[in-house]
Design an enzyme around this catalytic site. Structure first.
Site, PDB file in Angstrom:
ATOM      1  N   LYS A  48       0.834  -1.203   0.000  1.00  0.00           N
ATOM      2  CA  LYS A  48       0.000   0.000   0.000  1.00  0.00           C
ATOM      3  C   LYS A  48       0.869   1.253   0.000  1.00  0.00           C
ATOM      4  CE  LYS A  48      -3.639  -0.427   2.628  1.00  0.00           C
ATOM      5  NZ  LYS A  48      -4.130  -0.620   4.001  1.00  0.00           N
ATOM      6  N   ARG A 117      -2.864   3.484   8.631  1.00  0.00           N
ATOM      7  CA  ARG A 117      -3.258   2.333   7.809  1.00  0.00           C
ATOM      8  C   ARG A 117      -2.170   1.270   7.771  1.00  0.00           C
ATOM      9  NH1 ARG A 117      -4.564   4.827   2.041  1.00  0.00           N
ATOM     10  NH2 ARG A 117      -5.832   2.935   1.888  1.00  0.00           N
ATOM     11  N   GLY A 126      -8.264  -6.789   4.633  1.00  0.00           N
ATOM     12  CA  GLY A 126      -9.066  -6.780   5.843  1.00  0.00           C
ATOM     13  C   GLY A 126      -8.458  -7.523   7.015  1.00  0.00           C
ATOM     14  N   MET A 128      -5.628  -6.749   8.768  1.00  0.00           N
ATOM     15  CA  MET A 128      -4.996  -5.936   9.810  1.00  0.00           C
ATOM     16  C   MET A 128      -5.796  -4.664  10.002  1.00  0.00           C
ATOM     17  SD  MET A 128      -1.058  -6.678   8.977  1.00  0.00           S
ATOM     18  CE  MET A 128      -1.254  -6.150   7.311  1.00  0.00           C
ATOM     19  N   ARG A 361      -3.431  -1.092  -6.487  1.00  0.00           N
ATOM     20  CA  ARG A 361      -2.535  -2.245  -6.544  1.00  0.00           C
ATOM     21  C   ARG A 361      -2.936  -3.068  -7.758  1.00  0.00           C
ATOM     22  NH1 ARG A 361      -5.487  -4.518  -1.325  1.00  0.00           N
ATOM     23  NH2 ARG A 361      -7.503  -4.543  -2.295  1.00  0.00           N
ATOM     24  N   HIS A 477     -15.933  -8.250   1.338  1.00  0.00           N
ATOM     25  CA  HIS A 477     -14.929  -9.131   1.933  1.00  0.00           C
ATOM     26  C   HIS A 477     -15.069 -10.554   1.407  1.00  0.00           C
ATOM     27  CE1 HIS A 477     -13.522 -11.911   5.127  1.00  0.00           C
ATOM     28  NE2 HIS A 477     -12.511 -11.066   5.176  1.00  0.00           N
ATOM     29  N   ARG A 611       1.579 -48.643 -15.904  1.00  0.00           N
ATOM     30  CA  ARG A 611       1.628 -49.642 -14.835  1.00  0.00           C
ATOM     31  C   ARG A 611       1.000 -50.921 -15.361  1.00  0.00           C
ATOM     32  NH1 ARG A 611      -0.618 -45.092 -12.707  1.00  0.00           N
ATOM     33  NH2 ARG A 611       0.549 -44.016 -11.088  1.00  0.00           N
ATOM     34  N   ARG A 666       6.319 -50.236 -17.211  1.00  0.00           N
ATOM     35  CA  ARG A 666       6.949 -50.688 -15.970  1.00  0.00           C
ATOM     36  C   ARG A 666       6.564 -52.129 -15.683  1.00  0.00           C
ATOM     37  NH1 ARG A 666       5.494 -47.893 -10.393  1.00  0.00           N
ATOM     38  NH2 ARG A 666       3.619 -49.151 -10.626  1.00  0.00           N
ATOM     39  N   GLU A 798      13.865 -44.915  -7.150  1.00  0.00           N
ATOM     40  CA  GLU A 798      12.869 -44.617  -6.122  1.00  0.00           C
ATOM     41  C   GLU A 798      13.325 -45.074  -4.741  1.00  0.00           C
ATOM     42  OE1 GLU A 798       9.228 -46.570  -7.219  1.00  0.00           O
ATOM     43  OE2 GLU A 798      10.289 -48.232  -8.124  1.00  0.00           O
ATOM     44  N   SER A 817      13.941 -43.088 -14.482  1.00  0.00           N
ATOM     45  CA  SER A 817      12.679 -42.400 -14.245  1.00  0.00           C
ATOM     46  C   SER A 817      12.497 -42.324 -12.735  1.00  0.00           C
ATOM     47  CB  SER A 817      11.521 -43.173 -14.890  1.00  0.00           C
ATOM     48  OG  SER A 817      10.313 -42.535 -14.568  1.00  0.00           O
ATOM     49  N   GLY A 819      10.701 -42.198  -9.474  1.00  0.00           N
ATOM     50  CA  GLY A 819       9.393 -42.479  -8.884  1.00  0.00           C
ATOM     51  C   GLY A 819       9.315 -41.659  -7.607  1.00  0.00           C
ATOM     52  N   ASN A 821       7.039 -40.585  -5.697  1.00  0.00           N
ATOM     53  CA  ASN A 821       6.174 -40.953  -4.576  1.00  0.00           C
ATOM     54  C   ASN A 821       6.907 -41.915  -3.643  1.00  0.00           C
ATOM     55  OD1 ASN A 821       3.768 -40.839  -3.144  1.00  0.00           O
ATOM     56  ND2 ASN A 821       2.959 -42.663  -4.168  1.00  0.00           N
ATOM     57  N   CYS A 885       8.062 -39.746 -12.998  1.00  0.00           N
ATOM     58  CA  CYS A 885       6.676 -40.163 -13.110  1.00  0.00           C
ATOM     59  C   CYS A 885       6.092 -40.124 -11.706  1.00  0.00           C
ATOM     60  CB  CYS A 885       6.560 -41.557 -13.720  1.00  0.00           C
ATOM     61  SG  CYS A 885       7.472 -42.816 -12.824  1.00  0.00           S
ATOM     62  N   TYR A 905      11.933 -34.991 -19.078  1.00  0.00           N
ATOM     63  CA  TYR A 905      10.470 -34.908 -19.146  1.00  0.00           C
ATOM     64  C   TYR A 905       9.863 -35.131 -17.766  1.00  0.00           C
ATOM     65  CZ  TYR A 905      10.374 -40.019 -18.844  1.00  0.00           C
ATOM     66  OH  TYR A 905      10.513 -41.306 -18.410  1.00  0.00           O
TER      67      TYR A 905
HETATM   68  P1  ADP Z   1      -7.426  -2.160   3.953  1.00  0.00           P
HETATM   69  O1  ADP Z   1      -6.006  -2.520   3.831  1.00  0.00           O
HETATM   70  O2  ADP Z   1      -8.187  -3.055   4.845  1.00  0.00           O
HETATM   71  O3  ADP Z   1      -8.064  -1.928   2.615  1.00  0.00           O
HETATM   72  P2  ADP Z   1      -7.139   0.680   4.204  1.00  0.00           P
HETATM   73  O4  ADP Z   1      -5.927   1.169   4.867  1.00  0.00           O
HETATM   74  O5  ADP Z   1      -7.138   0.729   2.729  1.00  0.00           O
HETATM   75  O6  ADP Z   1      -7.473  -0.747   4.734  1.00  0.00           O
HETATM   76  O7  ADP Z   1      -8.309   1.568   4.780  1.00  0.00           O
HETATM   77  C1  ADP Z   1      -9.642   1.194   4.919  1.00  0.00           C
HETATM   78  C2  ADP Z   1     -10.540   2.194   4.252  1.00  0.00           C
HETATM   79  O8  ADP Z   1     -10.293   3.509   4.728  1.00  0.00           O
HETATM   80  C3  ADP Z   1     -10.335   2.214   2.753  1.00  0.00           C
HETATM   81  O9  ADP Z   1     -11.586   2.229   2.130  1.00  0.00           O
HETATM   82  C4  ADP Z   1      -9.594   3.495   2.522  1.00  0.00           C
HETATM   83  O10 ADP Z   1      -9.887   4.001   1.271  1.00  0.00           O
HETATM   84  C5  ADP Z   1     -10.086   4.392   3.652  1.00  0.00           C
HETATM   85  N1  ADP Z   1      -9.071   5.369   3.996  1.00  0.00           N
HETATM   86  C6  ADP Z   1      -7.832   5.110   4.413  1.00  0.00           C
HETATM   87  N2  ADP Z   1      -7.133   6.240   4.571  1.00  0.00           N
HETATM   88  C7  ADP Z   1      -7.952   7.236   4.239  1.00  0.00           C
HETATM   89  C8  ADP Z   1      -7.794   8.650   4.166  1.00  0.00           C
HETATM   90  N3  ADP Z   1      -6.636   9.242   4.445  1.00  0.00           N
HETATM   91  N4  ADP Z   1      -8.852   9.374   3.793  1.00  0.00           N
HETATM   92  C9  ADP Z   1     -10.022   8.781   3.504  1.00  0.00           C
HETATM   93  N5  ADP Z   1     -10.236   7.457   3.534  1.00  0.00           N
HETATM   94  C10 ADP Z   1      -9.203   6.698   3.894  1.00  0.00           C
HETATM   95 MG    MG Z   2       7.247 -47.038  -6.973  1.00  0.00          MG
HETATM   96 MG    MG Z   3      -7.697  -0.660   1.229  1.00  0.00          MG
END
Ligand code: ADP
Ligand code: MG
Ligand code: MG
Length: 925
Positions: A48, A117, A126, A128, A361, A477, A611, A666, A798, A817, A819, A821, A885, A905
């Site tokens: 991020k 953040r 979601g 952390m 991202r 989520h 086999r 085999r 093997e 070859s 084997g 497993n 194999c 192979y």
């Molecule tokens: P996650 O990694 O769980 O997506 P984020 O750090 O992206 O968490 O934040 C959760 C929400 O808060 C996101 O929707 C993000 O856009 C919003 N958010 C984070 N920082 C700001 C900010 N500076 N201003 C407005 N919204 C924010």
């Molecule tokens: Mg065998």
């Molecule tokens: Mg986010």
């Protein structure tokens, strides 16, 4: 005032502690302004932070801020306190941020508000913590109201701060706040949080503060600096919450990485109707279709969109509400796609007509989308075919070959939601995570049904075949996590009334589905069915089985089919490229003519393992019994004679299917007891007969033989080459059948390419004895039929001893070859059938295995033996052909290893052949 991020885990109540004595400040840099970083710094800044810096660098409208590096988190997790340098560095960065915004943290008249953040190297949606609106208190809330000219907005932000801070930093049960908010809405007679007026919000804030005092014994912290410090530490700690640890294990993300912390000026989406917040994708991450799409919510902040609190609008609705911001967003999305050369996933906020970018991202996507998008980007001139091949995986290809529901089946859908993650899933409805886990452990297939999921549902999602929610869209989520795991998901089926307390759901027509009732969900159409729906093979599988024309011909001009056709063509183009670039050859394991033909259609360049054991089963078992029990040579000869034509016919049919391609046959491998009747049953039968005074001679003899051959460790007993050497005539019979089959095929104008493979060899002497015998048989058949037979004779590797003496063995063996497993079993000293159920889950949990060594090759142990054997074998015989194999041959990770160590192979089951071809191509890049 200076920042004091010196709080230890145990000292959260006294934030203002001194720099810990003994910890000498160094000049390590832990804090980077967004303007200093870039996407190449994801290790330090997390994904991020690195991408916020990248967008800043591109000149996009990003609220200013800075990132505390993952190194600071690692320091904290190791030492229990933040590094001593951190406080000053944060203070300096904060001063710069204040200057950039012209506002000060904690200023009662015009406060700077920030978000804190989390953000690690790898996306963990979601998992952390994030806290918004830091900097508000009883005084600055008035300042914010005055500056914005909007009291409602200020109090809404304040209640959000206490709620998020209370839940994530102070670890108060989130329900405590939810209940208050809901009660306020009921009292005010409104149905959405946006409709609460200022007075209601003030009252909510008072109640929230009371909850904080009650639960923590302290008031909600009023100093903004302290809020900030505590939030930073809470983010560090959130790296090790149970759900984050579980998610990392699932996704194989290393636990030592740590998270970065981003501190960023707030952009407000909750300043009335003209503001809002949303998420967007530059292409459809579900299907891969071109065109932007996403969800938008007016007068909202942060997580409101993904939490499914109110129903979101499609992104295009922003075009009607605020066409300027919408157009700007589209431009930025196209800039980002060009820049990242891939599908981007975006978070943004509109604050009173001003667009702010909050995150981007490279977006997660379904398997089908991955193939389509990769080829689209090639056609758009953004990437080349090598890059397209890198962007897809064998794992994704495997998913695409799974069947889907038969649309022509009679079932009518009982509900419909978003097609959030494709696939067809059938199972018992369960309404909470722990029931899902429990029933799955009992061997049931389950579908997890929730109103909406949150990170606490992760375990249940892992256990379930699929996920069904009644709220939330494709970016909820449930949808994001399910797509990441390759699980089927239907989201936002809002006609369903899900009651998690009563453990049931009710459809619009009043049908009640209770826990344990079987339902089927279609992640491709979003449909939900009662009962089990029949499934249909996938067009991608059909493409591999029957070719491009046939797969396309079976698709209609319906929109869904048109998309499917694009997918099939994309797969075809990427597969052709993989075949062009790969060095490693791919063969199939096949025991029957049908499997051989299937493997060939799937692109196998031969059979790596045929086999022969099944050729001794069924009605032929009686002949084998006679062979084993024979006390006279004559008897044995007779049994062998009867078996010969049967074996010959088997080989003729397979050599015909694989004409012109190598077929590695085999010689018989399994222990003898597998051909004889069950020992206990037989003993009981004999005992009963004796009680009746009867005496059945044949049963008695059989029992004696079974007793004699009984082994306590059959896996390590009389099998493979050992059996061939002690049971006269058995291997010779097989070699004769192969030779005669080949002569027959030659006479028919065919090109039979048999290879004879000797199993379970541990020493060169064993192999030489077999080769001597075989050479005699081959010569006599060749002479009798007047044909030339030139078969390579090689061995399986093997056993560790075979690997370690491979240099000697290669003097006799014309090919190796592996084997893998058996080699895994004998290297580790455990038998798969006995250990997998017994302790593998414990070993995976304790981290002894990252993944089962039967699934993915154990590079350090088993892999090392392979390396040794290849090197030694080729030293003796430079042109020694080496293959593998066993199911490892179709495992993406292992294919890369086999390519690296120079095998010629891999051979795997026909259905995995495309996966191996694709990965062999990727490995060559
Ligand atoms: P996650 O990694 O769980 O997506 P984020 O750090 O992206 O968490 O934040 C959760 C929400 O808060 C996101 O929707 C993000 O856009 C919003 N958010 C984070 N920082 C700001 C900010 N500076 N201003 C407005 N919204 C924010
Ligand atoms: Mg065998
Ligand atoms: Mg986010």
């Amino acid at each position: 005032m200076t920042s004091v991020v010196h709080v230890t885990t145990a000292e959260t109540e006294t934030a203002e502690t001194e720099t810990r004595s003994g910890a000498e400040p160094t000049n390590a840099k832990y804090v980077y302004a967004f303007a200093e970083g870039g996407r190449e710094m994801a290790d330090e800044l997390g994904g991020k932070g690195a991408n916020l810096a990248e967008m800043t660098r591109l000149g996009l409208p990003v609220p200013p801020g800075f990132t505390i590096s993952t190194a600071a988190c690692r320091y904290y997790l190791e030492n229990g306190s933040a590094p001593p340098e951190l406080a000053d560095q944060v203070a300096n960065a904060l001063t710069d941020l204040e200057a950039a915004r012209g506002k000060k943290l904690g200023d009662p008249t015009d406060p700077l508000l920030v978000s804190v953040r989390s953000g690690s190297r790898f996306s963990m949606p979601g998992m952390m913590e994030t806290v918004l609106d830091i900097g508000l208190n009883d005084h600055s809330v008035h300042g914010l109201a005055a500056i914005a000219g909007d009291e409602r907005f200020a109090w809404d932000s304040y209640r959000r701060l206490i709620q998020m801070f209370g839940k994530t930093v102070l670890e108060i049960d989130g329900d405590r706040f939810e209940v208050i908010l809901r009660r306020a809405m009921t009292r005010a007679g409104v149905s959405a949080d946006t409709e609460l007026d200022v007075d209601s919000l003030r009252a909510v804030v008072e109640d929230f503060k009371r909850v904080v005092s009650e639960c923590t014994g302290q008031d909600f912290p009023q100093q903004p600096q302290r809020q900030l410090d505590l939030a930073v530490l809470a983010v560090f700690r959130s790296w090790n919450t149970e759900r984050a640890v579980l998610y990392r294990r699932q996704e194989r993300i290393p636990g030592w990485l740590g998270t970065a912390v981003n501190i960023q000026a707030m952009a407000f989406g909750n300043v009335g109707e003209g503001s809002g917040t949303g998420v967007a994708f530059t292409r459809d991450p579900g299907s891969g279709a071109r065109g932007v799409y996403g969800d938008y919510l007016s007068d909202a902040q942060g997580e409101d969109v993904v939490a499914g609190i109110r129903n979101t609008l499609p992104l295009s609705a922003l075009g009607d509400l605020d066409s300027k911001s919408y157009q700007q967003l589209l431009d930025i999305m196209s800039t980002l796609e060009q820049h990242y050369r891939d599908l981007c996933d975006i978070e943004f906020t509109v604050e009173q007509g001003h667009l702010w970018m909050l995150q981007t991202r490279v977006g997660k996507r379904t398997a089908g989308a991955a193939f389509r998008i990769a080829v689209q980007l090639v056609d758009e001139g953004i990437i080349d075919m090598d890059e397209a091949l890198r962007r897809v995986s064998g794992h994704q290809l495997g998913q695409l070959m799974f069947p889907t529901f038969d649309v022509s089946s009679e079932s009518a859908a009982i509900a419909k939601g978003m097609n959030a993650s494709p696939g067809a899933a059938v199972g018992q409805a369960v309404f909470d995570s722990s029931s899902a886990v429990k029933r799955a452990e009992d061997g049931e297939r389950v579908i997890l049904v929730r109103r909406e999921t949150n990170p606490d549902d992760l375990e249940g999602m892992v256990a379930a075949e699929g996920v069904l929610t009644s709220r939330g869209g494709k970016t909820s989520h449930a949808a994001v996590v399910a797509r990441g795991m390759g699980k089927t998901a239907v989201c936002g089926a809002d006609s369903l009334d899900v009651d998690t307390v009563a453990r049931n759901m009710t459809t619009r027509t009043g049908l009640v589905i209770s826990e344990g009732d079987v339902i089927s969900i279609d992640g491709t159409t979003g449909e939900v069915f009662l009962g089990e729906v029949a499934v249909m093979p996938s067009p991608v599988a059909r493409y591999f089985e029957e070719g491009l024309e046939s797969a396309l011909g079976a698709l209609s001009s319906e929109p869904g089919d048109v998309e499917m056709a694009e997918l099939v063509r994309s797969v075809d183009r990427i597969m052709s490229h993989a075949d062009k670039v790969r060095r490693l050859q791919v063969r199939a394991n096949a025991d029957t003519p049908e499997d051989a033909a299937r493997g060939r259609r799937m692109g196998a360049e031969g059979i790596g393992l045929l086999r022969t054991e099944h050729m001794f089963l069924g009605e032929r078992r009686a002949l084998v019994e006679r062979l084993i029990l024979a006390s006279e040579d004559d008897e044995r000869e007779e049994a062998l004679k009867a078996l010969l034509p049967l074996q010959r016919k088997d080989f003729i049919r397979i050599l015909e299917q694989m004409d012109g391609l190598p077929v590695t046959i085999r010689l018989i491998d399994p222990p003898l007891h597998e051909f004889l009747p069950d020992r206990t049953e037989l003993a009981v039968r004999v005992a009963r007969a004796e009680e009746r005074g009867e005496h059945i001679e044949s049963d008695l003899r059989l029992l004696q033989a079974v007793n004699r051959l009984n082994e306590s460790n059959p896996m390590l007993g009389l099998r493979g080459v050992r059996l061939g050497l002690v049971l006269p005539g058995l291997f010779a019979l097989q070699v004769r059948a192969i030779a005669e089959a080949a002569c027959f095929r030659q006479r028919m104008g065919g090109d039979p390419q048999a290879e004879i493979m000797v199993p379970l060899v541990g020493s060169i002497q064993e192999l030489e004895l077999v080769i001597d015998e075989a050479a005699g048989v081959l010569a006599s058949v060749a002479e009798a039929h007047g044909c030339t037979l030139r078969f390579p004779i090689g061995t399986m590797i093997e056993l560790p001893r075979a690997a370690l003496t491979a240099g000697q063995i290669a003097e006799a063996a014309e090919f190796f070859s592996f084997g893998t497993n058996d080699l895994t079993q004998t290297t580790w000293g455990f038998s798969r059938d006995d250990v997998e159920a017994a302790f593998f889950s414990a070993y995976l949990e304790k981290g002894v295995f990252g993944v089962s060594p039967f699934e993915s090759i154990d590079r350090e142990g088993v892999g090392e033996l392979i390396k040794i054997a290849v090197a030694a074998g080729r030293k003796t015989r430079p042109d020694l052909h080496c293959g593998v194999c066993g199911e490892h041959g179709g495992d993406p990770e292992s294919v890369h290893f086999f390519d690296e160590v120079g095998l010629d192979y891999v051979s795997c089951s026909p259905f995995r052949v495309p996966v191996a071809r694709l990965e062999a191509g990727r490995s060559a890049l």
